[in-house]
Design a protein around this motif. Structure first.
Motif, PDB file in Angstrom:
ATOM      1  N   GLY A  68       0.795  -1.222   0.000  1.00 19.19           N
ATOM      2  CA  GLY A  68       0.000   0.000   0.000  1.00 19.19           C
ATOM      3  C   GLY A  68       0.828   1.271   0.000  1.00 19.19           C
ATOM      4  N   SER A  69       2.159   1.175   0.271  1.00 21.10           N
ATOM      5  CA  SER A  69       3.015   2.365   0.207  1.00 21.10           C
ATOM      6  C   SER A  69       2.992   2.940  -1.207  1.00 21.10           C
ATOM      7  N   VAL A  70       2.961   4.261  -1.295  1.00 18.36           N
ATOM      8  CA  VAL A  70       2.931   4.932  -2.592  1.00 18.36           C
ATOM      9  C   VAL A  70       4.245   5.681  -2.795  1.00 18.36           C
ATOM     10  N   GLY A  71       4.797   5.559  -3.989  1.00 14.29           N
ATOM     11  CA  GLY A  71       6.046   6.245  -4.315  1.00 14.29           C
ATOM     12  C   GLY A  71       6.038   6.686  -5.773  1.00 14.29           C
ATOM     13  N   VAL A  72       7.185   7.200  -6.227  1.00 12.28           N
ATOM     14  CA  VAL A  72       7.316   7.684  -7.608  1.00 12.28           C
ATOM     15  C   VAL A  72       8.543   7.034  -8.238  1.00 12.28           C
ATOM     16  N   VAL A  73       8.385   6.530  -9.461  1.00 10.84           N
ATOM     17  CA  VAL A  73       9.505   5.923 -10.181  1.00 10.84           C
ATOM     18  C   VAL A  73      10.527   7.013 -10.499  1.00 10.84           C
ATOM     19  N   SER A  74      11.764   6.846 -10.001  1.00  8.70           N
ATOM     20  CA  SER A  74      12.784   7.884 -10.204  1.00  8.70           C
ATOM     21  C   SER A  74      13.774   7.517 -11.306  1.00  8.70           C
ATOM     22  N   LYS A  75      13.879   6.224 -11.622  1.00  6.39           N
ATOM     23  CA  LYS A  75      14.849   5.800 -12.637  1.00  6.39           C
ATOM     24  C   LYS A  75      14.485   4.406 -13.137  1.00  6.39           C
ATOM     25  N   ILE A  76      14.660   4.203 -14.439  1.00 10.28           N
ATOM     26  CA  ILE A  76      14.533   2.863 -15.038  1.00 10.28           C
ATOM     27  C   ILE A  76      15.777   2.651 -15.892  1.00 10.28           C
ATOM     28  N   SER A  77      16.573   1.647 -15.562  1.00 13.66           N
ATOM     29  CA  SER A  77      17.818   1.423 -16.306  1.00 13.66           C
ATOM     30  C   SER A  77      17.532   0.738 -17.635  1.00 13.66           C
ATOM     31  N   LYS A  78      18.544   0.766 -18.522  1.00 16.90           N
ATOM     32  CA  LYS A  78      18.388   0.085 -19.816  1.00 16.90           C
ATOM     33  C   LYS A  78      18.111  -1.401 -19.621  1.00 16.90           C
ATOM     34  N   ALA A  79      18.680  -1.967 -18.557  1.00 21.40           N
ATOM     35  CA  ALA A  79      18.491  -3.396 -18.290  1.00 21.40           C
ATOM     36  C   ALA A  79      17.122  -3.679 -17.676  1.00 21.40           C
ATOM     37  N   GLY A  80      16.384  -2.600 -17.334  1.00 22.50           N
ATOM     38  CA  GLY A  80      15.036  -2.786 -16.795  1.00 22.50           C
ATOM     39  C   GLY A  80      14.932  -2.730 -15.286  1.00 22.50           C
ATOM     40  N   SER A  81      16.046  -2.371 -14.600  1.00 20.24           N
ATOM     41  CA  SER A  81      15.956  -2.196 -13.145  1.00 20.24           C
ATOM     42  C   SER A  81      15.150  -0.933 -12.831  1.00 20.24           C
ATOM     43  N   ILE A  82      14.470  -0.951 -11.683  1.00 23.50           N
ATOM     44  CA  ILE A  82      13.569   0.160 -11.337  1.00 23.50           C
ATOM     45  C   ILE A  82      13.932   0.708  -9.961  1.00 23.50           C
ATOM     46  N   TRP A  83      13.974   2.040  -9.871  1.00 23.25           N
ATOM     47  CA  TRP A  83      14.176   2.713  -8.586  1.00 23.25           C
ATOM     48  C   TRP A  83      12.932   3.539  -8.275  1.00 23.25           C
ATOM     49  N   VAL A  84      12.502   3.510  -7.032  1.00 21.93           N
ATOM     50  CA  VAL A  84      11.304   4.238  -6.607  1.00 21.93           C
ATOM     51  C   VAL A  84      11.639   5.099  -5.404  1.00 21.93           C
ATOM     52  N   GLU A  85      11.179   6.342  -5.448  1.00 19.56           N
ATOM     53  CA  GLU A  85      11.374   7.259  -4.309  1.00 19.56           C
ATOM     54  C   GLU A  85      10.141   7.211  -3.413  1.00 19.56           C
ATOM     55  N   ILE A  86      10.390   6.929  -2.132  1.00 22.57           N
ATOM     56  CA  ILE A  86       9.310   6.929  -1.133  1.00 22.57           C
ATOM     57  C   ILE A  86       9.746   7.842   0.007  1.00 22.57           C
TER      58      ILE A  86
END
Length: 423
Positions: free
Chosen positions: A295-313
């Protein structure tokens, strides 16, 4: 696995289940810790325990098996048709001490009676309710109702049962059900808001309470992507699609890996998850390192070419890894004469979904500091307004797209009867 400590109230219920063979219904308002107690029970019981739920997603969420799959029951009204069981099913059902059913409010009376008949038959105890198995039910009938079938099924229930609800199953005329209502709320801390939510839950909203809710909800919502809880899927999909389209950059798609016997299309996350940098997302699982919860809500901050995902919470950026949801099936092990829980399928995906909007139904169990509640033209089922409002931690976080109307707040008369113990 580290588990949160139980409150004194939760511990008393755990001890009741663990130290007796009583049939227990654990209920309580939203945020009273029913899921915490169920999780504790599954990890700490000394009993041969099986966990089940009426839907695939509910079963995945509690590491259990769907009722229909566990008992090999046909879909639809079962009535008095013969229940077929092979040797494996009979052995497995003979090993159970305690059957747990989560989200039991979605289980209809006919299915509850079929569970009873299945256990009597498998365990060769035709006159003993549930074949001597302890039945422990979790759920809140003020939130989720059984889904009515077609007109023929509805007519069957009208002719054969007092109502469709699980508590009106015929088996309960032969055995008593101990109802335990958890009262300590862990989600909200504002006594006035708790009082208002309780009034909505019981359909006892006064003009004063309605004015307070509508007054708070009438404020202009912030434009920071506050999540919308809506009654309809199409409204949710439209809001999410439009918000994603407005973001610059191209859409990146993460495809799920599905293996084994996962079955159906009722997946716990998107099969093809479409994201962009800047997308608002909601987490669908608790994190083992406690960086976020379901249920935590965040914002996608980065998506790498390889498809890794970073989210800011909350100002912190975390790399998010895909997770696996396991589909389980219980079976009997002849070697150690015990139940084993086997993984029969896996669904692997990032535990994220777009979260500018979510259906009220899918918000079940989630907690939000603020949300826009969109009840659309009308509320579709009793309890829907309560589910939406009770996701919020405080009245300050409530925004309404339209004022609440008396028709939005209803309680099924059968639920009122049962919960006031006037069976």
């Amino acid at each position: 696995m580290s588990l949160p400590d139980l409150s004194a109230e939760q511990k008393r219920v755990f001890d009741l289940i663990e130290s007796t063979k009583k049939h227990v219904f654990v209920t309580g308002r939203a945020g009273t810790g029913k899921s915490t107690l169920l999780n504790h029970l599954s990890w700490n019981t000394e009993k041969q325990l099986v966990i089940s739920a009426p839907t695939g997603v509910a079963a995945l969420n509690v590491g259990g098996q769907t009722i229909h799959s566990l008992f090999r029951l046909p879909i639809g009204v079962i009535a008095d048709s013969d229940i077929e069981q092979n040797g494996d099913v009979r052995k497995m059902l003979n090993t159970i001490d305690t059957l747990v059913i989560d989200e039991v409010s979605m289980v209809n009376a006919d299915l509850m009676d079929a569970i009873d008949r299945s256990l009597r038959k498998a365990r060769h105890k035709p006159t003993v309710p549930f074949g001597g198995v302890q039945v422990v039910l979790f759920g809140d009938p003020y939130q989720l109702a059984p889904v009515p079938g077609d007109s023929d099924e509805r007519a069957y229930f009208t002719d054969h049962y007092r109502s469709m609800w699980f508590f009106d199953a015929k088996v309960w005329s032969e055995v008593s059900l101990t109802v335990v209502e958890l009262t300590e709320i862990h989600r909200q801390h504002d006594d006035d808001f708790k009082f208002m939510l309780n009034a909505v839950r019981h359909g006892q909203v006064t003009k004063e309470i309605a004015d307070a809710l509508n007054g708070a909800g009438a404020r202009t919502p912030p434009s920071d992507g506050t999540i919308t809880l809506a009654t309809r899927n199409d409204a949710v999909n439209r809001i999410n699609a439009e918000a994603l389209k407005r973001l610059p950059g191209k859409v990146r798609t993460a495809n799920a890996e599905v293996s084994g016997d996962f079955g159906g299309r009722n997946y716990p996350a998107e099969e093809a998850l479409e994201l962009k940098v800047g997308a608002q997302v909601m987490f669908l699982r608790n994190d083992s390192e406690q960086r976020w919860v379901n249920g935590s809500v965040g914002v996608v901050s980065k998506i790498s070419k390889a498809g890794s995902i970073w989210v800011e919470i909350d100002g912190e950026v975390h790399e998010v890894d895909p997770v696996s949801w396991e589909k389980h099936r219980y079976s009997y092990s002849a070697d150690d004469k015990k139940l084993t829980k086997n993984v029969i399928g896996e669904f692997t995906q990032f535990p994220l979904r777009l979260a500018w909007a979510v259906t009220i139904h899918k918000s079940q169990g989630k907690t939000y500091d603020q949300a826009i509640v969109d009840l659309g033209q009308r509320v579709f089922s009793a309890g829907q307004t309560y589910v939406a409002l009770s996701r919020l931690t405080s009245l300050e976080g409530l925004y309404l797209t339209r004022p609440l109307r008396p028709a939005d707040i209803s309680v099924d008369p059968a639920v009122k009867r049962f919960m006031s113990r006037g069976q």
